[in-house]
Design an enzyme around this catalytic site. Structure first.
Site, PDB file in Angstrom:
ATOM      1  N   SER A 235       0.830  -1.200   0.000  1.00 16.93           N
ATOM      2  CA  SER A 235       0.000   0.000   0.000  1.00 16.93           C
ATOM      3  C   SER A 235       0.860   1.244   0.000  1.00 16.93           C
ATOM      4  O   SER A 235       2.001   1.229   0.489  1.00 16.93           O
ATOM      5  CB  SER A 235      -0.888   0.032   1.248  1.00 16.93           C
ATOM      6  OG  SER A 235      -0.105   0.287   2.413  1.00 16.93           O
ATOM      7  N   ASP A 236       0.325   2.340  -0.543  1.00 21.53           N
ATOM      8  CA  ASP A 236       0.934   3.629  -0.235  1.00 21.53           C
ATOM      9  C   ASP A 236       0.784   3.843   1.265  1.00 21.53           C
ATOM     10  O   ASP A 236      -0.105   3.268   1.912  1.00 21.53           O
ATOM     11  CB  ASP A 236       0.264   4.754  -1.027  1.00 21.53           C
ATOM     12  CG  ASP A 236       1.189   5.945  -1.229  1.00 21.53           C
ATOM     13  OD1 ASP A 236       2.172   6.075  -0.469  1.00 21.53           O
ATOM     14  OD2 ASP A 236       0.932   6.741  -2.136  1.00 21.53           O
ATOM     15  N   TRP A 237       1.631   4.671   1.817  1.00 20.63           N
ATOM     16  CA  TRP A 237       1.734   4.781   3.273  1.00 20.63           C
ATOM     17  C   TRP A 237       0.429   5.343   3.867  1.00 20.63           C
ATOM     18  O   TRP A 237       0.015   6.439   3.515  1.00 20.63           O
ATOM     19  CB  TRP A 237       2.942   5.619   3.640  1.00 20.63           C
ATOM     20  CG  TRP A 237       4.187   4.825   3.909  1.00 20.63           C
ATOM     21  CD1 TRP A 237       5.042   4.996   4.966  1.00 20.63           C
ATOM     22  CD2 TRP A 237       4.739   3.741   3.138  1.00 20.63           C
ATOM     23  NE1 TRP A 237       6.076   4.085   4.892  1.00 20.63           N
ATOM     24  CE2 TRP A 237       5.910   3.295   3.783  1.00 20.63           C
ATOM     25  CE3 TRP A 237       4.342   3.080   1.979  1.00 20.63           C
ATOM     26  CZ2 TRP A 237       6.697   2.240   3.318  1.00 20.63           C
ATOM     27  CZ3 TRP A 237       5.114   2.020   1.494  1.00 20.63           C
ATOM     28  CH2 TRP A 237       6.268   1.619   2.161  1.00 20.63           C
TER      29      TRP A 237
END
Length: 813
Positions: A235-237
């Site tokens: 995932s993106d953060w």
């Protein structure tokens, strides 16, 4: 080079992965899918798995520490790399970054960014390659192959349609299936096919009603199913929001930790019957496969046994920069510079803008400014310098003239640790605190030291970040209070937010004063990342703009050539927000106009990562675009201005005014952003709407001339012969466009179908061969849900840009 198709070694790794997976219980498996901190996954000694470490790119490898005291090589911006139109050079950049990753103990690079330049207002425009999916895919594939040839995993991102920053965490991008397939998914598909990436990052945004970290159709059915992607999906953060939705949607790793939707929450979902354990196993298998490839799983041979030979980082950064510079205009041979005096003008000539703002930021050990580079290259006494106009009428992180250290104290005021602070920015994660400091014990961080001004006058000091601060300058406390965060809900406010002015102090040039900024570390419980993040900001005294421009005019009038460096700032181009216009900040346009009147041999150097308006372009003798040129900016600029090297770049994106730009909407309405333009972005949209840009896609001049002599098309193989008809050796980028002969309003007038670079000496002829891909003749049929090969007659158009087409040939398919 890593394998691009399965090999027997893949089978051996799969066996090792299966064995390791079989030895894990449910709780351990779900723990492996959740970050243990901001940048890494937990080690599992029981199966011989070491901790896997990730790091941001794409222009360098920052590593687990976000600090200037842990320097990195800083390459030119992705827009610059794409402007080289050279996948082999992108490969070499990847090799260097793999070398940097190994040096910093990093296994996975969170790059490249292969989203598209849908609109010139996109704030992160500089971090993506191009408006064209074919060019983006070619450069991205070269980059990925280079990184992975060094045994480091590359992570193509942000999957998918993450093309703007406004409401980036919540926006629902509504994209038609045809546009999604032909434009936005296309570069990802090309990279999977040609480079076999080991990772993908799913984006914050939603696409057609489903958030990307839960998008079963696009991840499981398209990416993994149709394309055969066998890598790991991170995932993106902070993007993962739902335990069940994420794992069912194909998300393997939820970052960062320790607070994620996986771990204990995922194990509980399995035990409650909400998720099948076999689904968890597939995610774990993907993580273990990645670990095996990068060499952190015992019993599995890494994908690369011996990394490539070491690369000279500064030399490659310099080469990429000069190869990326685009010479937009060059009247009467203004460049290369002729012998004589040069007046160098512009704040960015002294304090170079070498990279964009946000998570792409790295900290080079040195930066060569244009002033440094030209001082070294030109004869002594031939160069003068003046500011002319400051592009940054705002505060920036304290840097020039500051000598600082960070002192950490507990609640009782006792010092528990300290660290150097090469700039005024503090960005520490929970695992990156100074030695002896723990998050539980940390109460206050004080940035303290001296500031030696470069100029006499009223200096402004400020604070970036949220919380309780005390700011002291020259023995006087100017601020002691709580600075509230912005109301936009961005959890990265302390990283990307604007500084707030808190003190104005009269200081004398060359006389040091004590400075201190103390911050009480008190994170709210709901903050997803354990981090210490704030900054001391500073702005030099602001002189009257008309006075500065008048000085520049006098300097230009007295010189044989005037070189004006204009630039954007971090408050113009950065992650976290989109642009509202394409103007150069401050009075820089006025500066260029005035200098061009004073000296007809005015060369303007445009230091921006993405398009800006150039209302004075016809007044300047030469206009050179340098993008964000990386740490060797000034050295590369001197190479090109003096003629030691040719500017090699071609525009990867159309440059024009905002008033004429066909696609400008980046802000959603009622949470939705409709991509109503369909497949018509970039040059496709400019041509469809009959608008003429300032400079077209593919444009770029060199220091020699080229004659296009012949083109021959046999099926989908195109042979082009051209001759260097100028007076010096040069490099040409031959561009091949494909145009349907029969009018069709649903298709672009023409599209880039191939390109090739060629070098030749004066008078020398050369031949290039370009193979047209099948996809160039296909469209996505939304009714059939499949690619359709469109038979018929096409014109092959060969030239120097989309607007400068020299040769044509016909082909029937």
């Amino acid at each position: 080079m890593p394998e691009t198709r399965p090999t027997p070694a893949d089978g051996d790794r799969e066996a090792a992965v299966a064995s390791a997976l079989g030895a894990l219980d449910l709780d351990t498996k779900t723990r492996l899918l959740a970050g243990q901190d901001v940048w890494s996954l937990p080690a599992l000694p029981e199966i011989g798995l070491r901790s896997l470490v990730m790091s941001d790119g794409p222009i360098g490898v920052r590593g687990a520490r976000w600090s200037a005291d842990d320097p990195s090589i800083a390459l030119p911006s992705p827009t610059a790399l794409a402007a080289t139109w050279d996948p082999a050079l992108a490969h070499r950049a990847g090799v260097l970054l793999a070398q940097e990753a190994r040096r910093k103990g990093v296994h996975v690079l969170l790059a490249p960014t292969v989203n598209l330049h849908r609109s010139p207002l996109g704030g992160r425009h500089f971090e993506a390659y191009s408006e064209d999916p074919y060019l983006t895919g070619a450069i991205g594939a070269g980059y990925v192959r280079g990184v992975q040839s060094g045994g480091i995993g590359a992570t193509m991102k942000h999957f998918v349609a993450n093309d703007a920053e406004t409401d980036r965490f919540t926006v629902d991008n509504r994209v038609g299936e045809r546009a999604l397939r032909e434009i936005y998914l296309a570069p990802f598909e090309a990279i999977v096919e040609h480079a076999r990436p080991w990772g993908v990052m799913t984006a914050y945004n939603t696409v057609n009603g489903t958030t990307m970290t839960e998008h079963h159709h696009l991840v499981n059915e398209v990416l993994r199913g149709e394309w055969g992607f066998d890598g790991c999906n991170v995932s993106d953060w902070t993007a993962a929001r739902s335990t069940v939705g994420a794992v069912e949607g194909g998300l393997d790793i939820a970052m960062p930790g320790p607070r994620t939707v996986y771990g204990e929450a995922l194990a509980r979902a399995v035990r409650d019957g909400l998720v099948q354990e076999s689904t968890v196993d597939e995610a774990v298998r993907n993580v273990l496969r990645l670990a095996a490839r990068v060499g952190v799983l015992e019993g599995a041979a890494p994908a690369v046994a011996e990394p490539p030979a070491l690369v000279d980082g500064p030399a490659l950064a310099r080469e990429i920069a000069r190869r990326s510079f685009v010479l937009l205009r060059n009247e009467s041979g203004a460049l290369p510079l002729r012998p004589g005096t040069v007046a160098l003008i512009g704040a960015a000539a002294r304090d170079a803008r070498v990279l964009g703002g946000g998570s792409a930021t790295v900290f080079p050990s040195r930066v060569v400014s244009p002033l440094d580079g030209l001082t070294a290259a030109l004869p002594e006494g031939s160069l003068s310098y003046c500011v002319g106009a400051d592009p940054a009428p705002e505060l920036a992180v304290a840097q020039y003239g500051f000598e600082l250290r960070a002192v950490c104290r507990d609640a009782g005021g006792d010092v528990v640790g300290a660290r150097s602070a090469p700039s005024g920015q503090i960005q520490w994660t929970g695992t990156d605190l100074p030695e002896g400091v723990t998050g539980a014990a940390l109460h206050t961080v004080e940035l303290t030291g001296t500031f030696t001004p470069r100029a006499t006058g009223l200096h402004t000091f400020g604070i970036k970040g949220a919380g309780a601060f005390t700011l002291t300058v020259a023995g006087t406390t100017h601020y002691d209070g709580v600075q509230l965060p912005a109301d936009d809900g961005d959890p990265f406010e302390a990283f990307f937010g604007a500084p707030v002015a808190r003190a104005r102090v009269e200081l004398a040039a060359g006389e040091p004063v004590e400075v201190s900024l103390a911050h009480v570390h008190d994170l709210p419980a709901e903050v997803p990342i354990e981090v210490v993040a704030f900054a001391l900001a500073h702005q030099e005294p602001q002189r009257d703009a008309d006075e500065l421009i008048a000085e520049a005019v006098e300097a230009a009038r007295a010189a044989d050539t005037a070189v004006v460096v204009v630039a954007t700032t971090e408050r113009v181009e950065s992650e976290g927000f989109d642009r509202t216009d394409l103007r150069l900040p401050g009075r820089q346009d006025d500066l260029v106009r005035a200098v061009a009147v004073a000296n007809p041999r005015t060369v303007v150097v445009v230091n921006s990562g993405s398009p800006v308006e150039l209302p004075w372009r016809d007044d300047a003798a030469a206009v050179l675009l340098t993008w964000f040129p990386g740490q060797e900016a000034g050295a590369a600029l001197a190479d090109v201005l003096t003629g030691a090297c040719e500017p090699g770049g071609r525009l990867p994106t159309t440059w024009g005014s905002l008033a004429d730009a066909p696609v400008t909407r980046v802000a959603p309405a009622d949470g939705r952003l409709h991509y109503d333009e369909g497949v018509f972005i970039g040059y496709r949209a400019w041509e469809r709407q009959g608008r003429t840009p300032s400079y077209p896609f593919g444009h770029g001049l060199g220091y020699t001339d080229w004659t296009y002599e012949s083109v021959e098309a046999r099926g989908t193989t195109v042979r082009i012969r051209l001759r260097n008809s100028g007076t010096r050796t040069g490099r040409e980028v031959v561009q091949v466009y494909l145009a349907p002969t029969a009018p069709d309003d649903t298709r672009p007038v023409r599209r880039l179908a191939g390109f090739a670079g060629v070098e030749a000496a004066p008078g020398e002829s050369a031949e290039v061969v370009v193979e047209l891909p099948r996809r160039a003749f296909e469209i996505w049929d939304e009714t059939a849900g499949a690619w359709t090969f469109v038979k018929g007659s096409y014109e092959i158009q060969v030239g120097r840009s989309i607007a400068d087409r020299r040769l044509t040939a016909a082909v029937n398919v």
